[in-house]
Design a protein around this motif. Sequence first.
Motif, PDB file in Angstrom:
ATOM      1  N   GLU A  28       0.857  -1.184   0.000  1.00 24.64           N
ATOM      2  CA  GLU A  28       0.000   0.000   0.000  1.00 24.64           C
ATOM      3  C   GLU A  28       0.896   1.238   0.000  1.00 24.64           C
ATOM      4  OE1 GLU A  28      -3.240  -0.141  -0.323  1.00 24.64           O
ATOM      5  OE2 GLU A  28      -3.274  -2.327  -0.181  1.00 24.64           O
ATOM      6  N   PRO A  29       0.425   2.340  -0.550  1.00 22.91           N
ATOM      7  CA  PRO A  29       1.235   3.566  -0.535  1.00 22.91           C
ATOM      8  C   PRO A  29       1.717   3.950   0.862  1.00 22.91           C
ATOM      9  CG  PRO A  29      -0.579   3.829  -2.051  1.00 22.91           C
ATOM     10  CD  PRO A  29      -0.800   2.519  -1.329  1.00 22.91           C
ATOM     11  N   ALA A  30       0.870   3.787   1.874  1.00 22.62           N
ATOM     12  CA  ALA A  30       1.274   4.124   3.243  1.00 22.62           C
ATOM     13  C   ALA A  30       2.430   3.243   3.719  1.00 22.62           C
ATOM     14  CB  ALA A  30       0.083   4.006   4.191  1.00 22.62           C
ATOM     15  N   GLU A  31       2.472   1.975   3.264  1.00 24.26           N
ATOM     16  CA  GLU A  31       3.579   1.083   3.644  1.00 24.26           C
ATOM     17  C   GLU A  31       4.893   1.572   3.024  1.00 24.26           C
ATOM     18  OE1 GLU A  31       2.620  -3.403   3.892  1.00 24.26           O
ATOM     19  OE2 GLU A  31       1.234  -2.552   2.396  1.00 24.26           O
ATOM     20  N   VAL A  32       4.836   1.981   1.766  1.00 21.41           N
ATOM     21  CA  VAL A  32       6.035   2.496   1.104  1.00 21.41           C
ATOM     22  C   VAL A  32       6.494   3.773   1.800  1.00 21.41           C
ATOM     23  CG1 VAL A  32       6.990   3.385  -1.059  1.00 21.41           C
ATOM     24  CG2 VAL A  32       5.478   1.393  -1.092  1.00 21.41           C
ATOM     25  N   ALA A  33       5.559   4.626   2.169  1.00 22.29           N
ATOM     26  CA  ALA A  33       5.910   5.845   2.897  1.00 22.29           C
ATOM     27  C   ALA A  33       6.580   5.506   4.225  1.00 22.29           C
ATOM     28  CB  ALA A  33       4.662   6.697   3.128  1.00 22.29           C
ATOM     29  N   ARG A  34       6.083   4.470   4.915  1.00 22.08           N
ATOM     30  CA  ARG A  34       6.709   4.042   6.178  1.00 22.08           C
ATOM     31  C   ARG A  34       8.108   3.503   5.945  1.00 22.08           C
ATOM     32  NH1 ARG A  34       1.785   2.541   7.718  1.00 22.08           N
ATOM     33  NH2 ARG A  34       1.960   0.404   7.004  1.00 22.08           N
ATOM     34  N   TRP A  35       8.284   2.698   4.888  1.00 21.40           N
ATOM     35  CA  TRP A  35       9.621   2.190   4.578  1.00 21.40           C
ATOM     36  C   TRP A  35      10.581   3.361   4.402  1.00 21.40           C
ATOM     37  CZ3 TRP A  35       9.890  -2.362   0.542  1.00 21.40           C
ATOM     38  CH2 TRP A  35       9.277  -3.497   1.084  1.00 21.40           C
ATOM     39  N   ARG A  36      10.149   4.376   3.686  1.00 22.93           N
ATOM     40  CA  ARG A  36      10.997   5.546   3.458  1.00 22.93           C
ATOM     41  C   ARG A  36      11.307   6.245   4.771  1.00 22.93           C
ATOM     42  NH1 ARG A  36       8.842   8.840  -1.643  1.00 22.93           N
ATOM     43  NH2 ARG A  36      11.021   9.392  -1.846  1.00 22.93           N
ATOM     44  N   GLN A  37      10.286   6.468   5.573  1.00 19.82           N
ATOM     45  CA  GLN A  37      10.447   7.161   6.849  1.00 19.82           C
ATOM     46  C   GLN A  37      11.369   6.389   7.786  1.00 19.82           C
ATOM     47  OE1 GLN A  37       6.780   7.690   9.014  1.00 19.82           O
ATOM     48  NE2 GLN A  37       7.609   9.393  10.183  1.00 19.82           N
ATOM     49  N   ASP A  38      11.264   5.064   7.766  1.00 34.00           N
ATOM     50  CA  ASP A  38      12.082   4.215   8.635  1.00 34.00           C
ATOM     51  C   ASP A  38      13.494   3.986   8.094  1.00 34.00           C
ATOM     52  OD1 ASP A  38       9.828   4.024  10.237  1.00 34.00           O
ATOM     53  OD2 ASP A  38       9.317   1.985   9.598  1.00 34.00           O
ATOM     54  N   GLY A  39      13.772   4.459   6.891  1.00 34.72           N
ATOM     55  CA  GLY A  39      15.094   4.281   6.302  1.00 34.72           C
ATOM     56  C   GLY A  39      15.352   2.881   5.775  1.00 34.72           C
ATOM     57  N   LYS A  40      14.284   2.124   5.500  1.00 34.31           N
ATOM     58  CA  LYS A  40      14.447   0.766   4.959  1.00 34.31           C
ATOM     59  C   LYS A  40      15.057   0.871   3.559  1.00 34.31           C
ATOM     60  CE  LYS A  40      11.848  -3.367   3.650  1.00 34.31           C
ATOM     61  NZ  LYS A  40      12.400  -4.433   4.433  1.00 34.31           N
ATOM     62  N   PRO A  41      16.118   0.130   3.291  1.00 35.51           N
ATOM     63  CA  PRO A  41      16.720   0.195   1.958  1.00 35.51           C
ATOM     64  C   PRO A  41      15.884  -0.552   0.923  1.00 35.51           C
ATOM     65  CG  PRO A  41      17.945  -1.335   3.337  1.00 35.51           C
ATOM     66  CD  PRO A  41      16.855  -0.744   4.194  1.00 35.51           C
ATOM     67  N   PHE A  42      15.437   0.165  -0.079  1.00 32.81           N
ATOM     68  CA  PHE A  42      14.717  -0.430  -1.202  1.00 32.81           C
ATOM     69  C   PHE A  42      14.884   0.487  -2.400  1.00 32.81           C
ATOM     70  CE2 PHE A  42      11.629   2.470   0.540  1.00 32.81           C
ATOM     71  CZ  PHE A  42      10.857   2.887  -0.526  1.00 32.81           C
ATOM     72  N   LEU A  43      14.645  -0.059  -3.558  1.00 33.86           N
ATOM     73  CA  LEU A  43      14.740   0.716  -4.796  1.00 33.86           C
ATOM     74  C   LEU A  43      13.336   0.969  -5.302  1.00 33.86           C
ATOM     75  CD1 LEU A  43      16.512   1.922  -7.065  1.00 33.86           C
ATOM     76  CD2 LEU A  43      16.412  -0.329  -8.170  1.00 33.86           C
ATOM     77  N   LEU A  44      12.979   2.233  -5.462  1.00 29.19           N
ATOM     78  CA  LEU A  44      11.687   2.636  -5.987  1.00 29.19           C
ATOM     79  C   LEU A  44      11.867   2.935  -7.474  1.00 29.19           C
ATOM     80  CD1 LEU A  44       8.722   3.354  -5.330  1.00 29.19           C
ATOM     81  CD2 LEU A  44       9.520   5.686  -4.838  1.00 29.19           C
ATOM     82  N   VAL A  45      11.075   2.256  -8.312  1.00 32.98           N
ATOM     83  CA  VAL A  45      11.254   2.366  -9.764  1.00 32.98           C
ATOM     84  C   VAL A  45       9.959   2.822 -10.437  1.00 32.98           C
ATOM     85  CG1 VAL A  45      11.916   1.153 -11.876  1.00 32.98           C
ATOM     86  CG2 VAL A  45      12.975   0.517  -9.704  1.00 32.98           C
ATOM     87  N   ASP A  46      10.047   3.959 -11.113  1.00 37.69           N
ATOM     88  CA  ASP A  46       8.957   4.465 -11.941  1.00 37.69           C
ATOM     89  C   ASP A  46       9.191   3.896 -13.333  1.00 37.69           C
ATOM     90  OD1 ASP A  46       7.190   5.911 -13.533  1.00 37.69           O
ATOM     91  OD2 ASP A  46       7.596   7.817 -12.526  1.00 37.69           O
ATOM     92  N   VAL A  47       8.322   3.027 -13.768  1.00 37.99           N
ATOM     93  CA  VAL A  47       8.546   2.287 -15.007  1.00 37.99           C
ATOM     94  C   VAL A  47       7.797   2.922 -16.184  1.00 37.99           C
ATOM     95  CG1 VAL A  47       8.752  -0.060 -15.907  1.00 37.99           C
ATOM     96  CG2 VAL A  47       8.617   0.283 -13.480  1.00 37.99           C
ATOM     97  N   ARG A  48       7.264   4.113 -15.966  1.00 35.91           N
ATOM     98  CA  ARG A  48       6.576   4.809 -17.049  1.00 35.91           C
ATOM     99  C   ARG A  48       7.580   5.429 -18.011  1.00 35.91           C
ATOM    100  NH1 ARG A  48       3.191   8.968 -13.853  1.00 35.91           N
ATOM    101  NH2 ARG A  48       5.153   9.000 -12.697  1.00 35.91           N
ATOM    102  N   GLN A  49       7.095   5.797 -19.164  1.00 35.65           N
ATOM    103  CA  GLN A  49       7.925   6.501 -20.133  1.00 35.65           C
ATOM    104  C   GLN A  49       8.287   7.867 -19.546  1.00 35.65           C
ATOM    105  OE1 GLN A  49       9.191   5.263 -22.987  1.00 35.65           O
ATOM    106  NE2 GLN A  49       8.227   3.349 -22.393  1.00 35.65           N
ATOM    107  N   PRO A  50       9.444   8.436 -19.937  1.00 36.19           N
ATOM    108  CA  PRO A  50       9.865   9.729 -19.371  1.00 36.19           C
ATOM    109  C   PRO A  50       8.803  10.820 -19.489  1.00 36.19           C
ATOM    110  CG  PRO A  50      11.660   8.745 -20.587  1.00 36.19           C
ATOM    111  CD  PRO A  50      10.457   7.883 -20.835  1.00 36.19           C
ATOM    112  N   GLU A  51       8.073  10.861 -20.599  1.00 38.32           N
ATOM    113  CA  GLU A  51       7.051  11.901 -20.746  1.00 38.32           C
ATOM    114  C   GLU A  51       5.892  11.698 -19.763  1.00 38.32           C
ATOM    115  OE1 GLU A  51       6.519   8.824 -24.045  1.00 38.32           O
ATOM    116  OE2 GLU A  51       8.192   9.969 -23.238  1.00 38.32           O
ATOM    117  N   GLU A  52       5.613  10.458 -19.400  1.00 36.42           N
ATOM    118  CA  GLU A  52       4.586  10.194 -18.386  1.00 36.42           C
ATOM    119  C   GLU A  52       5.093  10.615 -17.007  1.00 36.42           C
ATOM    120  OE1 GLU A  52       2.174   6.242 -19.233  1.00 36.42           O
ATOM    121  OE2 GLU A  52       4.319   5.934 -19.640  1.00 36.42           O
ATOM    122  N   ALA A  53       6.338  10.258 -16.705  1.00 36.85           N
ATOM    123  CA  ALA A  53       6.929  10.594 -15.407  1.00 36.85           C
ATOM    124  C   ALA A  53       7.084  12.106 -15.251  1.00 36.85           C
ATOM    125  CB  ALA A  53       8.273   9.900 -15.244  1.00 36.85           C
TER     126      ALA A  53
END
Length: 115
Positions: free
Chosen positions: A19-44
């Motif tokens: 869930e988005p809130a879980e990803v936000a918690r991972w970030r806040q807690d400093g959990k190491p993970f790679l977040l990948v936006d897989v959209r085309q550059p114009e979409e991103a």
Amino acid sequence: MSLFEKRIGDLEQSLPHLEPAEVARWRQDGKPFLLVDVRQPEEAAEGTIEGPVNIPRPKLEATIESHMQDPQQPVVVFFGGRGRSQLVADSLRAMGIDAHVLRGGYAAWRDGEGR
């Protein structure tokens, strides 16, 4: 139901989603993970989550490892909504990568679920 919709539905049942809130918690807690936006550059360029690496879908499998600090590091993928992220996560998991799908994609994050 189209074959595509059936495949996405099957993947939604079998793949790990965050869930988005879980990803936000991972970030806040400093959990190491790679977040990948897989959209085309114009979409991103229209808006994205702070801090992801943008790897368009056609280049993902060939380049993902060069962005990972650790081969065991979780990877969280997202698109604009649903569908393509499940296909990407399935492909990465087949490569042995601990891939997760951001449920609802950027749309869910943008709409406040990840803040």
